[in-house]
Design a protein around this motif. Structure first.
Motif, PDB file in Angstrom:
ATOM      1  N   ILE A  87      39.873  60.239  64.222  1.00 25.53           N
ATOM      2  CA  ILE A  87      40.115  59.646  62.907  1.00 25.53           C
ATOM      3  C   ILE A  87      41.139  60.459  62.144  1.00 25.53           C
ATOM      4  CG2 ILE A  87      39.046  59.115  60.682  1.00 25.53           C
ATOM      5  CD1 ILE A  87      36.438  58.600  62.197  1.00 25.53           C
ATOM      6  N   LEU A  88      41.005  61.777  62.171  1.00 28.68           N
ATOM      7  CA  LEU A  88      41.945  62.647  61.459  1.00 28.68           C
ATOM      8  C   LEU A  88      43.355  62.510  62.035  1.00 28.68           C
ATOM      9  CD1 LEU A  88      39.732  65.861  61.095  1.00 28.68           C
ATOM     10  CD2 LEU A  88      40.285  64.169  59.338  1.00 28.68           C
ATOM     11  N   TYR A  89      43.447  62.422  63.368  1.00 28.57           N
ATOM     12  CA  TYR A  89      44.760  62.243  64.002  1.00 28.57           C
ATOM     13  C   TYR A  89      45.397  60.928  63.568  1.00 28.57           C
ATOM     14  CZ  TYR A  89      48.175  61.230  67.668  1.00 28.57           C
ATOM     15  OH  TYR A  89      49.314  60.884  68.338  1.00 28.57           O
ATOM     16  N   ASN A  90      44.600  59.856  63.553  1.00 24.70           N
ATOM     17  CA  ASN A  90      45.125  58.547  63.152  1.00 24.70           C
ATOM     18  C   ASN A  90      45.589  58.548  61.702  1.00 24.70           C
ATOM     19  OD1 ASN A  90      44.438  57.621  65.699  1.00 24.70           O
ATOM     20  ND2 ASN A  90      42.542  56.657  65.045  1.00 24.70           N
ATOM     21  N   LEU A  91      44.819  59.194  60.820  1.00 24.60           N
ATOM     22  CA  LEU A  91      45.180  59.238  59.405  1.00 24.60           C
ATOM     23  C   LEU A  91      46.434  60.084  59.181  1.00 24.60           C
ATOM     24  CD1 LEU A  91      41.646  59.656  57.789  1.00 24.60           C
ATOM     25  CD2 LEU A  91      43.143  57.658  57.582  1.00 24.60           C
ATOM     26  N   TRP A  92      46.563  61.184  59.918  1.00 22.01           N
ATOM     27  CA  TRP A  92      47.682  62.099  59.705  1.00 22.01           C
ATOM     28  C   TRP A  92      48.988  61.536  60.267  1.00 22.01           C
ATOM     29  CZ3 TRP A  92      48.590  66.032  56.652  1.00 22.01           C
ATOM     30  CH2 TRP A  92      49.677  66.862  56.916  1.00 22.01           C
ATOM     31  N   THR A  93      48.927  60.956  61.467  1.00 23.95           N
ATOM     32  CA  THR A  93      50.143  60.483  62.133  1.00 23.95           C
ATOM     33  C   THR A  93      50.417  59.008  61.896  1.00 23.95           C
ATOM     34  OG1 THR A  93      48.973  59.916  64.183  1.00 23.95           O
ATOM     35  CG2 THR A  93      49.772  62.189  63.953  1.00 23.95           C
ATOM     36  N   GLN A  94      49.395  58.274  61.437  1.00 25.73           N
ATOM     37  CA  GLN A  94      49.467  56.816  61.303  1.00 25.73           C
ATOM     38  C   GLN A  94      49.708  56.128  62.648  1.00 25.73           C
ATOM     39  OE1 GLN A  94      48.782  54.969  58.368  1.00 25.73           O
ATOM     40  NE2 GLN A  94      47.982  57.017  57.949  1.00 25.73           N
ATOM     41  N   ASP A  95      49.470  56.853  63.740  1.00 24.96           N
ATOM     42  CA  ASP A  95      49.515  56.258  65.080  1.00 24.96           C
ATOM     43  C   ASP A  95      48.084  55.906  65.459  1.00 24.96           C
ATOM     44  OD1 ASP A  95      49.842  55.502  67.673  1.00 24.96           O
ATOM     45  OD2 ASP A  95      50.591  57.429  68.407  1.00 24.96           O
ATOM     46  N   ARG A  96      47.742  54.638  65.359  1.00 23.98           N
ATOM     47  CA  ARG A  96      46.355  54.213  65.526  1.00 23.98           C
ATOM     48  C   ARG A  96      46.079  53.662  66.929  1.00 23.98           C
ATOM     49  NH1 ARG A  96      47.850  52.049  60.569  1.00 23.98           N
ATOM     50  NH2 ARG A  96      47.832  49.917  61.378  1.00 23.98           N
ATOM     51  N   ARG A  97      46.972  53.907  67.871  1.00 19.49           N
ATOM     52  CA  ARG A  97      46.772  53.416  69.230  1.00 19.49           C
ATOM     53  C   ARG A  97      45.822  54.321  70.014  1.00 19.49           C
ATOM     54  NH1 ARG A  97      52.884  53.209  71.172  1.00 19.49           N
ATOM     55  NH2 ARG A  97      52.749  55.226  70.119  1.00 19.49           N
ATOM     56  N   ILE A  98      45.106  53.725  70.944  1.00 20.71           N
ATOM     57  CA  ILE A  98      44.256  54.477  71.869  1.00 20.71           C
ATOM     58  C   ILE A  98      44.261  53.741  73.205  1.00 20.71           C
ATOM     59  CG2 ILE A  98      42.146  53.285  71.113  1.00 20.71           C
ATOM     60  CD1 ILE A  98      40.616  55.895  71.694  1.00 20.71           C
ATOM     61  N   CYS A  99      44.436  54.483  74.291  1.00 16.40           N
ATOM     62  CA  CYS A  99      44.492  53.838  75.604  1.00 16.40           C
ATOM     63  C   CYS A  99      43.088  53.401  76.030  1.00 16.40           C
ATOM     64  CB  CYS A  99      45.113  54.773  76.640  1.00 16.40           C
ATOM     65  SG  CYS A  99      44.087  56.180  77.093  1.00 16.40           S
ATOM     66  N   LEU A 100      43.040  52.523  77.012  1.00 14.89           N
ATOM     67  CA  LEU A 100      41.778  51.936  77.456  1.00 14.89           C
ATOM     68  C   LEU A 100      40.814  53.010  77.950  1.00 14.89           C
ATOM     69  CD1 LEU A 100      40.761  48.965  77.676  1.00 14.89           C
ATOM     70  CD2 LEU A 100      41.284  49.091  80.115  1.00 14.89           C
ATOM     71  N   LEU A 101      41.302  53.968  78.723  1.00 16.77           N
ATOM     72  CA  LEU A 101      40.445  55.016  79.274  1.00 16.77           C
ATOM     73  C   LEU A 101      39.877  55.889  78.166  1.00 16.77           C
ATOM     74  CD1 LEU A 101      39.221  56.569  81.626  1.00 16.77           C
ATOM     75  CD2 LEU A 101      41.371  57.861  81.815  1.00 16.77           C
TER      76      LEU A 101
END
Length: 297
Positions: A87-101
């Motif tokens: 969550i912190l990574y997504n908020l800081w970078t605004q990169d909200r992608r996550i791979c299937l694995l």
């Protein structure tokens, strides 16, 4: 890799990544949310690490109650570490992608640790039941071997089932969209993206929740019904207060845990919104750690 939203009719498209919508509807408070969640994470890490250290160092705390408390503190650290760093990574970078694995691994560890939390809460309630209702037999019943077996069973009890549950969820085809309207990979949010009929998957989720949530919850209710009856029979108000104080923190965590799970998995979809799910998940993932009770209790 650029995000491409899949059309419902395009069943041949293979989804290789998801996109968290998270808190994207609140663009003006992204920085505030980042620092708020960072503060929560630091408090949880420091507070629970302090409890673990004190329990290990202080000879007066070599008791079953504190043994389970240390286990629960380590669980809290592990539990929030599955979701909050992402969550912190997504908020800081605004990169909200996550791979299937990565999504599958997050879901697996999240569900395994959730099952562990339910089992540990049941074990802690049983410990309090024996201590309050059968104090003379407490050292014999809650011996170190028994406590270790209960802790190991709590940590390992849900692994095999959750492996199957995770494989079942990610064996589905996703064609509606790959936008997860959540801030981490949770089963209800992922099932909404699947093509076709997901009733069997939803039924399997109910079965797992009944086994790993409802059963421990019934054990906790049974323990506390006996505890309440015993406390009410104590002759002095001081004794009743002392006995009740050893259970208060545990009860707070039980309420937060089981209320959020019941609403998330059993509450009708028609009367709950994704915003409600997110709020409940925040409360569940960032709930306060169990406070260290009085040493003399």
């Amino acid at each position: 890799m650029e995000y491409i939203e899949n059309k419902p009719e395009d069943n041949a498209t293979i989804v290789t990544q998801f996109l968290f919508l998270g808190f994207s509807e609140l663009p003006k408070v992204q920085v505030f949310l980042f620092w708020m969640f960072s503060l929560m994470y630091v408090i949880i890490l420091i507070g629970n690490s302090f409890i673990i250290a004190i329990v290990r160092i202080d000879p007066a705390l070599k008791k079953p109650m504190y043994f389970f408390l240390a286990n629960f503190s380590f669980l809290e650290i592990s539990y929030v570490s599955v979701t909050l760093p992402r969550i912190l990574y997504n908020l800081w970078t605004q990169d909200r992608r996550i791979c299937l694995l990565a999504c599958a691994l997050q879901l697996f560890f999240f569900t395994v640790l959730a099952a562990t939390e339910c089992f540990l809460l049941a074990a802690m309630s049983y410990d309090r039941y024996v201590a309050i209702c059968n104090p003379l037999q407490y050292p014999l019943v809650m011996n170190p071997t028994k406590c270790t077996q209960m802790a190991i069973g709590s940590w390992l009890g849900g692994i095999q089932v959750q492996i199957g549950q995770t494989c079942l969820v990610f064996s589905l085809h996703f064609c509606q969209s790959n936008r997860i309207n959540h801030f981490f990979c949770d089963i209800p949010a992922i099932l909404k993206l699947a093509c076709g009929d997901t009733s069997m998957n939803e039924f399997s989720v109910y079965l797992v929740v009944m086994g790993f949530v409802a059963f421990p919850f019934m054990l906790i209710l049974a323990s506390y019904s006996k505890i309440t009856a015993t406390i009410l029979k104590l002759p002095t108000a001081t004794g009743r207060t002392k006995a009740s104080s050893t259970c208060s923190s545990h009860l707070v965590v039980v309420v937060l845990m089981f209320v959020s799970v019941i609403i998330n998995y059993f509450w009708p979809k028609s009367i709950r919104s994704p915003v409600t799910d997110k709020i409940l998940s925040v409360l569940h993932n960032c709930d306060p750690h169990v406070q260290l009770p009085d040493i003399q209790s």
